[in-house]
Design a protein around this motif. Structure first.
Motif, PDB file in Angstrom:
ATOM      1  N   GLU A 173     -13.325   4.670   0.914  1.00  0.00           N
ATOM      2  CA  GLU A 173     -13.108   6.001   0.475  1.00  0.00           C
ATOM      3  C   GLU A 173     -11.561   6.605   0.328  1.00  0.00           C
ATOM      4  OE1 GLU A 173     -15.698   8.865   2.198  1.00  0.00           O
ATOM      5  OE2 GLU A 173     -17.584   7.391   2.469  1.00  0.00           O
ATOM      6  N   LEU A 174     -10.858   5.757   1.204  1.00  0.00           N
ATOM      7  CA  LEU A 174      -9.332   5.970   0.826  1.00  0.00           C
ATOM      8  C   LEU A 174      -8.786   5.782  -0.666  1.00  0.00           C
ATOM      9  CD1 LEU A 174      -8.069   4.357   4.223  1.00  0.00           C
ATOM     10  CD2 LEU A 174      -8.108   6.782   3.619  1.00  0.00           C
ATOM     11  N   LEU A 175      -9.770   5.304  -1.448  1.00  0.00           N
ATOM     12  CA  LEU A 175      -9.362   4.865  -2.742  1.00  0.00           C
ATOM     13  C   LEU A 175      -9.456   6.457  -3.480  1.00  0.00           C
ATOM     14  CD1 LEU A 175     -10.806   1.399  -3.291  1.00  0.00           C
ATOM     15  CD2 LEU A 175      -8.360   1.768  -2.684  1.00  0.00           C
ATOM     16  N   ASP A 176     -10.055   7.215  -3.043  1.00  0.00           N
ATOM     17  CA  ASP A 176     -10.138   8.458  -3.661  1.00  0.00           C
ATOM     18  C   ASP A 176      -9.301   9.602  -3.068  1.00  0.00           C
ATOM     19  OD1 ASP A 176     -12.222   7.395  -5.554  1.00  0.00           O
ATOM     20  OD2 ASP A 176     -13.685   7.713  -3.832  1.00  0.00           O
ATOM     21  N   HIS A 177      -8.335   8.987  -2.282  1.00  0.00           N
ATOM     22  CA  HIS A 177      -7.654  10.022  -1.464  1.00  0.00           C
ATOM     23  C   HIS A 177      -6.027   9.887  -1.595  1.00  0.00           C
ATOM     24  CE1 HIS A 177     -10.195  12.445   1.443  1.00  0.00           C
ATOM     25  NE2 HIS A 177     -11.159  11.090   1.160  1.00  0.00           N
ATOM     26  N   ARG A 178      -5.249  10.860  -1.458  1.00  0.00           N
ATOM     27  CA  ARG A 178      -3.717  10.966  -1.390  1.00  0.00           C
ATOM     28  C   ARG A 178      -3.505  10.358  -0.353  1.00  0.00           C
ATOM     29  NH1 ARG A 178      -1.896  14.542  -5.429  1.00  0.00           N
ATOM     30  NH2 ARG A 178      -0.035  15.178  -3.674  1.00  0.00           N
ATOM     31  N   CYS A 179      -2.907   9.017  -0.523  1.00  0.00           N
ATOM     32  CA  CYS A 179      -2.164   8.187   0.941  1.00  0.00           C
ATOM     33  C   CYS A 179      -0.573   8.130   0.746  1.00  0.00           C
ATOM     34  CB  CYS A 179      -2.870   6.613   1.031  1.00  0.00           C
ATOM     35  SG  CYS A 179      -4.593   7.113   1.180  1.00  0.00           S
ATOM     36  N   LEU A 180      -0.237   7.923   1.847  1.00  0.00           N
ATOM     37  CA  LEU A 180       1.292   7.983   1.948  1.00  0.00           C
ATOM     38  C   LEU A 180       1.536   6.514   2.210  1.00  0.00           C
ATOM     39  CD1 LEU A 180       1.830  11.281   4.168  1.00  0.00           C
ATOM     40  CD2 LEU A 180       1.820  10.806   1.403  1.00  0.00           C
ATOM     41  N   LEU A 181       2.328   5.878   1.349  1.00  0.00           N
ATOM     42  CA  LEU A 181       2.521   4.283   1.343  1.00  0.00           C
ATOM     43  C   LEU A 181       4.062   3.852   1.804  1.00  0.00           C
ATOM     44  CD1 LEU A 181       0.991   3.742  -2.245  1.00  0.00           C
ATOM     45  CD2 LEU A 181      -0.148   4.036   0.191  1.00  0.00           C
ATOM     46  N   GLY A 182       3.903   2.777   2.477  1.00  0.00           N
ATOM     47  CA  GLY A 182       5.248   1.952   2.729  1.00  0.00           C
ATOM     48  C   GLY A 182       5.582   0.757   1.927  1.00  0.00           C
ATOM     49  N   LYS A 183       6.684   0.545   1.629  1.00  0.00           N
ATOM     50  CA  LYS A 183       7.171  -0.439   0.865  1.00  0.00           C
ATOM     51  C   LYS A 183       8.218  -1.345   1.466  1.00  0.00           C
ATOM     52  CE  LYS A 183       9.455   0.525  -3.121  1.00  0.00           C
ATOM     53  NZ  LYS A 183       9.707   1.246  -4.389  1.00  0.00           N
ATOM     54  N   TYR A 184       8.109  -2.611   1.437  1.00  0.00           N
ATOM     55  CA  TYR A 184       9.232  -3.505   1.746  1.00  0.00           C
ATOM     56  C   TYR A 184      10.321  -3.477   0.807  1.00  0.00           C
ATOM     57  CZ  TYR A 184       5.974  -5.344   5.544  1.00  0.00           C
ATOM     58  OH  TYR A 184       5.413  -5.278   6.504  1.00  0.00           O
ATOM     59  N   SER A 185      11.667  -4.012   1.090  1.00  0.00           N
ATOM     60  CA  SER A 185      12.705  -3.908   0.293  1.00  0.00           C
ATOM     61  C   SER A 185      12.633  -4.875  -0.921  1.00  0.00           C
ATOM     62  CB  SER A 185      13.778  -4.452   0.951  1.00  0.00           C
ATOM     63  OG  SER A 185      13.838  -5.921   1.496  1.00  0.00           O
ATOM     64  N   THR A 186      11.445  -5.863  -0.653  1.00  0.00           N
ATOM     65  CA  THR A 186      11.101  -6.908  -2.076  1.00  0.00           C
ATOM     66  C   THR A 186      10.281  -6.253  -2.828  1.00  0.00           C
ATOM     67  OG1 THR A 186       9.082  -7.567  -0.501  1.00  0.00           O
ATOM     68  CG2 THR A 186      11.086  -8.974  -0.290  1.00  0.00           C
ATOM     69  N   GLY A 187       9.724  -4.902  -2.610  1.00  0.00           N
ATOM     70  CA  GLY A 187       9.052  -4.325  -3.479  1.00  0.00           C
ATOM     71  C   GLY A 187       7.640  -4.127  -3.046  1.00  0.00           C
ATOM     72  N   ARG A 188       7.191  -5.243  -2.386  1.00  0.00           N
ATOM     73  CA  ARG A 188       5.697  -5.415  -1.829  1.00  0.00           C
ATOM     74  C   ARG A 188       5.236  -4.097  -1.035  1.00  0.00           C
ATOM     75  NH1 ARG A 188       2.382  -7.713   2.145  1.00  0.00           N
ATOM     76  NH2 ARG A 188       4.099  -7.941   3.607  1.00  0.00           N
ATOM     77  N   LEU A 189       3.963  -3.629  -1.631  1.00  0.00           N
ATOM     78  CA  LEU A 189       3.300  -2.690  -0.974  1.00  0.00           C
ATOM     79  C   LEU A 189       2.212  -3.309  -0.019  1.00  0.00           C
ATOM     80  CD1 LEU A 189       4.387  -1.028  -3.316  1.00  0.00           C
ATOM     81  CD2 LEU A 189       2.821   0.765  -2.771  1.00  0.00           C
ATOM     82  N   PRO A 190       2.151  -3.316   1.503  1.00  0.00           N
ATOM     83  CA  PRO A 190       1.220  -4.025   2.069  1.00  0.00           C
ATOM     84  C   PRO A 190       0.000  -3.273   2.011  1.00  0.00           C
ATOM     85  CG  PRO A 190       2.657  -2.610   3.468  1.00  0.00           C
ATOM     86  CD  PRO A 190       3.245  -2.598   1.881  1.00  0.00           C
ATOM     87  N   GLU A 191      -1.085  -3.853   2.116  1.00  0.00           N
ATOM     88  CA  GLU A 191      -2.431  -3.527   1.811  1.00  0.00           C
ATOM     89  C   GLU A 191      -2.801  -2.672   3.345  1.00  0.00           C
ATOM     90  OE1 GLU A 191      -5.274  -6.362  -0.708  1.00  0.00           O
ATOM     91  OE2 GLU A 191      -4.413  -7.098   1.198  1.00  0.00           O
ATOM     92  N   TRP A 192      -3.863  -1.735   3.255  1.00  0.00           N
ATOM     93  CA  TRP A 192      -4.106  -1.090   4.476  1.00  0.00           C
ATOM     94  C   TRP A 192      -5.183  -2.169   5.355  1.00  0.00           C
ATOM     95  CZ3 TRP A 192      -3.957   4.957   4.480  1.00  0.00           C
ATOM     96  CH2 TRP A 192      -2.778   5.314   4.131  1.00  0.00           C
ATOM     97  N   GLU A 193      -5.295  -2.508   6.142  1.00  0.00           N
ATOM     98  CA  GLU A 193      -6.311  -3.365   6.880  1.00  0.00           C
ATOM     99  C   GLU A 193      -6.918  -2.669   7.849  1.00  0.00           C
ATOM    100  OE1 GLU A 193      -6.517  -7.974   8.765  1.00  0.00           O
ATOM    101  OE2 GLU A 193      -4.831  -7.084   7.863  1.00  0.00           O
ATOM    102  N   PHE A 194      -8.218  -2.889   7.865  1.00  0.00           N
ATOM    103  CA  PHE A 194      -9.158  -2.214   8.945  1.00  0.00           C
ATOM    104  C   PHE A 194     -10.103  -3.317   9.502  1.00  0.00           C
ATOM    105  CE2 PHE A 194      -7.930   0.845   6.042  1.00  0.00           C
ATOM    106  CZ  PHE A 194      -7.670   2.059   6.763  1.00  0.00           C
TER     107      PHE A 194
END
Length: 307
Positions: free
Chosen positions: A186-207
């Motif tokens: 359900e997070l896919l329907d929400h406004r999330c605040l993301l982190g990005k590495y210097s390489t440009g990669r955005l890590p997935e959120w893992e549960f």
């Protein structure tokens, strides 16, 4: 053709950093001072050691040949000088550590003050950078990493909490406006605040829950550099901009005072804590040896586990 040790050390530092400005920053010097040192070495040797452009500083063939022999030799010189430390009442020198920003905030505050009080002749130089780097190229004696990023030929010592979690949280105002997700998808329907590495990669959120692992790639209105700008994302979360995922220990003060509320807590992912790592070499510098022993003492004092 006598070349001073300091000038030779400058050649190594500039080569490792790939530039005068970066090298100066790594040893708290100035680019002009390092440039003068390299120029003196080239003058004494009678060869150019670096190709210099406005964008890069690259060793010449002569420079590479020199560095191939010089780097291990200078390491041995440093080790020989450091051996004198065993005859001192207290170890002395500089210890340079490369650590993720999370470790500088969540792990080192529990260790550094006591260490520096115990060893007043040691100068600690912390490079906080969440990107994985080669500690040799960064001019560091040791570093802190999580297990999945450790190199196999390194010695690793547990440091800090042995079990950590990624917490997910949002401000009460956000949850009143957008609702509370009940499942990671359900997070896919929400406004999330993301982190990005210097390489440009955005890590997935893992549960993880009851052995089920779920990874999602949410989106949202704010993306920040992992490490350096995380506090901006935390502030935005507190103001109700979106949902944040971060180290539980980092968010604990906000969860305790009610600024943020836990979201999807049964799904929070647990993972093993970080390690202090350093190369397997014959002689460990005295400042690093003292820090390793201090870390081990803290581990023993806490029963080997701190959460």
């Amino acid at each position: 053709m006598r070349v001073g040790l300091e000038d030779l050390q400058a050649v190594i530092v500039v080569a490792q950093a790939g530039g005068f400005r970066e090298a100066a920053r790594s040893i708290s010097s100035s680019p002009s001072r390092l440039s003068d040192a390299v120029r003196r070495a080239e003058s004494r040797l009678g060869v150019r050691l670096f190709h210099r452009t406005t964008r890069s500083v690259v060793p010449t063939d002569a420079g590479r040949a020199l560095l191939e022999r010089l780097t291990p030799a200078m390491t041995e010189v440093a080790s020989a000088l450091d051996a004198v430390n065993v005859f001192r009442d207290r170890p002395a020198g500089t210890l340079r550590l490369h650590v993720p920003v999370s470790a500088s905030r969540l792990v080192l505050p529990h260790l550094v003050p006591g260490f520096l009080m115990q060893y007043p002749d040691i100068q600690l130089d912390i490079v906080a950078d969440s990107n994985v780097v080669n500690i040799f190229e960064a001019g560091c004696d040791a570093g802190i990493r999580y297990e999945e990023c450790l190199e196999q030929d390194m010695i690793a010592v547990p440091i800090g909490p042995r079990v950590q979690r990624f917490a997910v949280a949002a401000a009460p105002a956000y949850l009143r406006r957008y609702g509370r997700p009940g499942h990671p998808h359900e997070l896919l329907d929400h406004r999330c605040l993301l982190g990005k590495y210097s390489t440009g990669r955005l890590p997935e959120w893992e549960f993880e829950k009851d052995g089920e692992v779920i990874r999602v790639r949410p989106s949202g209105p704010l993306t920040v550099s992992i490490g350096a700008a995380v506090d901006l994302a935390v502030d935005a979360a507190v103001q109700g901009v979106g949902i944040i995922q971060l180290f539980e220990q980092w968010l604990t003060p906000y969860l305790q005072d009610g600024s943020l509320e836990p979201v999807l807590e049964p799904w929070w992912l647990s993972f093993s804590g970080p390690f202090l790592y350093y190369p397997d070499r014959r002689l460990v510098p005295a400042p690093l040896r003292a820090f390793i022993e201090h870390v081990r003492e803290q581990n023993r004092a806490s029963g080997g586990v701190r959460s």
